[in-house]
Scaffold this motif. Structure first.
Motif, PDB file in Angstrom:
ATOM      1  N   VAL A   1       0.846  -1.209   0.000  1.00 36.92           N
ATOM      2  CA  VAL A   1       0.000   0.000   0.000  1.00 36.92           C
ATOM      3  C   VAL A   1       0.874   1.249   0.000  1.00 36.92           C
ATOM      4  CG1 VAL A   1      -1.571   1.358   1.432  1.00 36.92           C
ATOM      5  CG2 VAL A   1      -2.043  -1.065   1.026  1.00 36.92           C
ATOM      6  N   ALA A   2       1.902   1.267   0.847  1.00 33.95           N
ATOM      7  CA  ALA A   2       2.813   2.410   0.875  1.00 33.95           C
ATOM      8  C   ALA A   2       3.523   2.575  -0.461  1.00 33.95           C
ATOM      9  CB  ALA A   2       3.827   2.234   2.004  1.00 33.95           C
ATOM     10  N   LEU A   3       3.938   1.468  -1.055  1.00 35.47           N
ATOM     11  CA  LEU A   3       4.641   1.525  -2.342  1.00 35.47           C
ATOM     12  C   LEU A   3       3.749   2.118  -3.422  1.00 35.47           C
ATOM     13  CD1 LEU A   3       7.045   0.770  -4.167  1.00 35.47           C
ATOM     14  CD2 LEU A   3       6.011  -1.500  -4.443  1.00 35.47           C
ATOM     15  N   LEU A   4       2.521   1.619  -3.522  1.00 39.48           N
ATOM     16  CA  LEU A   4       1.612   2.138  -4.548  1.00 39.48           C
ATOM     17  C   LEU A   4       1.346   3.618  -4.335  1.00 39.48           C
ATOM     18  CD1 LEU A   4      -0.194   1.592  -6.988  1.00 39.48           C
ATOM     19  CD2 LEU A   4      -2.053   1.039  -5.394  1.00 39.48           C
ATOM     20  N   HIS A   5       1.166   4.032  -3.081  1.00 36.78           N
ATOM     21  CA  HIS A   5       0.883   5.438  -2.786  1.00 36.78           C
ATOM     22  C   HIS A   5       2.045   6.328  -3.226  1.00 36.78           C
ATOM     23  CE1 HIS A   5       0.243   9.059  -0.213  1.00 36.78           C
ATOM     24  NE2 HIS A   5      -1.030   8.793  -0.460  1.00 36.78           N
ATOM     25  N   MET A   6       3.271   5.863  -3.003  1.00 35.07           N
ATOM     26  CA  MET A   6       4.432   6.664  -3.407  1.00 35.07           C
ATOM     27  C   MET A   6       4.575   6.739  -4.926  1.00 35.07           C
ATOM     28  SD  MET A   6       7.439   5.497  -0.771  1.00 35.07           S
ATOM     29  CE  MET A   6       7.091   5.177   0.959  1.00 35.07           C
ATOM     30  N   LEU A   7       4.417   5.586  -5.585  1.00 41.31           N
ATOM     31  CA  LEU A   7       4.643   5.552  -7.024  1.00 41.31           C
ATOM     32  C   LEU A   7       3.508   6.208  -7.802  1.00 41.31           C
ATOM     33  CD1 LEU A   7       6.106   1.950  -7.584  1.00 41.31           C
ATOM     34  CD2 LEU A   7       7.302   4.091  -7.149  1.00 41.31           C
ATOM     35  N   ALA A   8       2.262   6.007  -7.356  1.00 42.31           N
ATOM     36  CA  ALA A   8       1.126   6.558  -8.084  1.00 42.31           C
ATOM     37  C   ALA A   8       0.937   8.041  -7.803  1.00 42.31           C
ATOM     38  CB  ALA A   8      -0.144   5.794  -7.719  1.00 42.31           C
ATOM     39  N   GLY A   9       1.397   8.482  -6.634  1.00 48.29           N
ATOM     40  CA  GLY A   9       1.185   9.880  -6.254  1.00 48.29           C
ATOM     41  C   GLY A   9       2.271  10.817  -6.719  1.00 48.29           C
TER      42      GLY A   9
ATOM     43  N   GLY B   1      -3.052   8.251   6.477  1.00 48.56           N
ATOM     44  CA  GLY B   1      -4.400   7.734   6.671  1.00 48.56           C
ATOM     45  C   GLY B   1      -4.760   6.618   5.717  1.00 48.56           C
ATOM     46  N   LEU B   2      -3.794   5.807   5.355  1.00 51.30           N
ATOM     47  CA  LEU B   2      -4.026   4.730   4.398  1.00 51.30           C
ATOM     48  C   LEU B   2      -4.429   3.452   5.124  1.00 51.30           C
ATOM     49  CD1 LEU B   2      -0.853   5.279   2.181  1.00 51.30           C
ATOM     50  CD2 LEU B   2      -3.192   5.990   1.635  1.00 51.30           C
ATOM     51  N   ARG B   3      -5.482   2.828   4.644  1.00 48.14           N
ATOM     52  CA  ARG B   3      -5.870   1.528   5.187  1.00 48.14           C
ATOM     53  C   ARG B   3      -4.908   0.454   4.685  1.00 48.14           C
ATOM     54  NH1 ARG B   3     -10.656   3.560   3.053  1.00 48.14           N
ATOM     55  NH2 ARG B   3     -12.240   4.175   4.569  1.00 48.14           N
ATOM     56  N   PHE B   4      -4.670  -0.539   5.495  1.00 50.40           N
ATOM     57  CA  PHE B   4      -3.941  -1.712   5.019  1.00 50.40           C
ATOM     58  C   PHE B   4      -4.442  -2.928   5.772  1.00 50.40           C
ATOM     59  CE2 PHE B   4      -1.201   0.244   8.270  1.00 50.40           C
ATOM     60  CZ  PHE B   4      -0.998  -0.811   9.144  1.00 50.40           C
ATOM     61  N   ALA B   5      -4.301  -4.069   5.145  1.00 48.70           N
ATOM     62  CA  ALA B   5      -4.804  -5.323   5.705  1.00 48.70           C
ATOM     63  C   ALA B   5      -3.682  -6.072   6.400  1.00 48.70           C
ATOM     64  CB  ALA B   5      -5.409  -6.184   4.603  1.00 48.70           C
ATOM     65  N   THR B   6      -4.068  -6.962   7.291  1.00 56.43           N
ATOM     66  CA  THR B   6      -3.119  -7.852   7.956  1.00 56.43           C
ATOM     67  C   THR B   6      -3.486  -9.282   7.604  1.00 56.43           C
ATOM     68  OG1 THR B   6      -2.814  -6.318   9.800  1.00 56.43           O
ATOM     69  CG2 THR B   6      -2.172  -8.617  10.154  1.00 56.43           C
ATOM     70  N   ASP B   7      -2.562  -9.963   6.978  1.00 62.01           N
ATOM     71  CA  ASP B   7      -2.769 -11.353   6.565  1.00 62.01           C
ATOM     72  C   ASP B   7      -2.427 -12.272   7.740  1.00 62.01           C
ATOM     73  OD1 ASP B   7      -2.808 -13.869   5.468  1.00 62.01           O
ATOM     74  OD2 ASP B   7      -1.588 -13.354   3.718  1.00 62.01           O
ATOM     75  N   ARG B   8      -3.437 -12.995   8.227  1.00 58.28           N
ATOM     76  CA  ARG B   8      -3.183 -13.909   9.346  1.00 58.28           C
ATOM     77  C   ARG B   8      -2.171 -14.984   8.980  1.00 58.28           C
ATOM     78  NH1 ARG B   8      -8.496 -16.464  11.433  1.00 58.28           N
ATOM     79  NH2 ARG B   8      -8.792 -16.703   9.182  1.00 58.28           N
ATOM     80  N   GLY B   9      -2.085 -15.302   7.674  1.00 60.75           N
ATOM     81  CA  GLY B   9      -1.110 -16.295   7.238  1.00 60.75           C
ATOM     82  C   GLY B   9       0.313 -15.857   7.530  1.00 60.75           C
TER      83      GLY B   9
END
Length: 494
Positions: free
Chosen positions: A71-79, A216-224
């Motif tokens: 999520v952080a990567l996409l935000h930096m590259l797309a923004g 304020g970016l949402r991100f998920a946590t993978d239980r795996g």
């Protein structure tokens, strides 16, 4: 494969309300990025610029799982936060493995929300992973890589950006060190290799979390990723924190070491490839004698490179040691080298068939005897046997040649496999020995004893190729001419 384009007025606007389909709670209040987030983006920009990860006008696919790193990567590259050090445009790629039911769908929904907010085109690829014995995480990674390659090829994207951080780098390094060992394990991940780029390797996982919180970016946590049964998870959740407590800064130091190891390994690989090419006899075939002539302090490095380049399997020191044993063992031998491959030596030739191919070959019946004129050559059982006259005597390379008295050899020989009761009087021995005993003492496996070349005059065995020459054909003071007998694998038979 789903392809979606989102075109919103402000690609920088952050969601303030929870998406109906996305149960993950938002972090932060959508504040303007603070100094910390600006510093984090600056470190990524510096790495992208110094390694030239994105050429001018480059278009990139960004692998987005929904976790904090991607999520952080996409935000930096797309923004556009990396300026001209970043790509000109991006396409997000999300692969849904459907391993966690509703949670997997929630991750997809989160990524869809993020891409709508950033105005980024999204490709969703559904690639279920079967839950069967074996490395589930590795199978999932291979599917994601395949999806990324397909999207990049279809949309003419020159780069594929991955969200691996310093923590992932060190986790991978420790995993490979513990499982395989060797210098190549230290190198772990590279910032750039082919189309794959890793802009976040200068960041810790805590940095990407701080960046998401600040924006304020949402991100998920993978239980795996928290399941203790996975080896990498144990390293991530147990080993790295404990290491940092004992040696603060250990992860960053280890990541720097991995960067140095990448450079060192590349230098060594270049030297190893030069030796390996010099030992090559043809496509997929190497000379045993040439490999043996490589300086001992470099030979294992060359063998490692040979195995890794041919088979593409993860190797341990034991694999290399097994291959090295072929160089000094009996003239016909085979050892497993992992990944369903086998290393086979036949006199001076070394090659790598699959286990199935090798099994089929080992069941082949012995070849029929063939006559060999002196001088002359003949093909027999996948090898070529030569008889040359008028040669100068020298110390033979006993693995695949011998020099005999021309009068004892005569003008007509036979090439065949062993027969019951075969005997030879070996050079320098007190008396005759059974050929069967010679093969057993040399540890020639049962499956290839019928493939050992015997050169015979009338009923007298003159040479058990690679193992014994006859005393009654030895070169002495009365020798008027010398015959060289040699055997080599016929590349056309491989």
């Amino acid at each position: 494969m789903e392809r979606r384009t989102f075109d919103f007025r402000s690609p920088y606007r952050v969601l303030h309300q929870e998406c109906d389909r996305c149960p993950v709670k938002p972090f932060g209040e959508g504040k303007t990025p603070d100094a910390l987030a600006h510093s984090i983006a600056g470190r990524v920009e510096s790495l992208c610029r110094s390694h030239r990860l994105f050429e001018t006008g480059a278009q990139a696919a960004v692998m987005v799982s929904g976790g904090q790193d991607s999520v952080a990567l996409l935000h930096m590259l797309a923004g556009g936060r990396l300026g001209d050090a970043g790509p000109a445009s991006v396409v997000a790629v999300h692969v849904n493995h459907h391993l966690r039911g509703e949670e997997s769908d929630a991750d997809q929904a989160l990524v869809e929300c993020l891409c709508r907010e950033l105005g980024v085109e999204l490709v969703v690829d559904h690639r279920p992973v079967a839950k069967r014995p074996g490395n589930l995480q590795e199978r999932a990674r291979e599917l994601r890589r395949a999806a990324a390659c397909e999207v990049a090829a279809r949309l003419s994207l020159s780069r594929v950006a991955l969200g691996h951080t310093m923590d992932d780098q060190v986790e991978t390094m420790l995993y490979r060190l513990g499982k395989y060992g060797g210098l190549r394990s230290l190198r772990a991940m590279e910032v750039r290799r082919g189309p794959w780029v890793r802009p976040l390797l200068s960041l810790r996982r805590s940095d990407t979390e701080a960046y998401c919180l600040a924006h304020g970016l949402r991100f998920a946590t993978d239980r795996g990723n928290q399941y203790p049964g996975y080896v990498r998870t144990g390293i991530r959740e147990v080993v790295l924190p404990a290491w940092e407590r004992v040696v603060p800064g250990a992860v960053e130091a280890a990541s720097r070491a991995a960067g140095v190891a990448v450079e060192a390994v590349e230098v060594l690989r270049a030297e190893a490839r030069a030796f390996e090419e010099a030992c090559r006899r043809g496509p997929g075939v190497w000379s045993v004698s040439r490999l043996r002539s490589v300086p001992e302090d470099k030979r294992r490095m060359v063998l490692y490179e040979l195995l890794a380049g041919c088979l593409g399997v993860e190797l341990t020191r034991d694999h290399v040691a097994s291959l090295e044993s072929l160089l000094v063992g009996p003239p016909c031998l085979a050892v497993g080298v992992g990944g369903g491959w086998v290393a086979v030596r036949s006199y001076d030739a070394l090659w790598f068939p699959s286990r199935e191919e090798h099994l089929a070959e080992s069941r082949r019946p012995p070849s029929e005897p063939v006559e060999l004129s002196v001088p002359g050559r003949v093909a027999w059982g996948g090898v070529v046997v030569r008889a040359e006259v008028g040669v100068h005597f020298r110390a033979p390379r006993v693995a695949h040649e011998t020099f005999l008295d021309a009068d004892a050899v005569g003008t007509a020989l036979w090439v065949r496999s062993r027969l019951p009761g075969d005997r030879i009087h070996p050079l320098g021995a007190a008396g005759s020995r059974k050929v069967q005993d010679i093969l057993i003492d040399a540890r020639v496996p049962k499956w290839c004893r019928d493939r050992v070349v015997l050169v015979v005059r009338d009923h007298a065995i003159l040479w058990v190729a690679g193992l014994a020459s006859a005393e009654n054909a030895r070169i002495g003071r009365d020798t008027r001419a010398v015959v060289r007998l040699s055997v080599e694998t016929d590349p056309g038979e491989l």
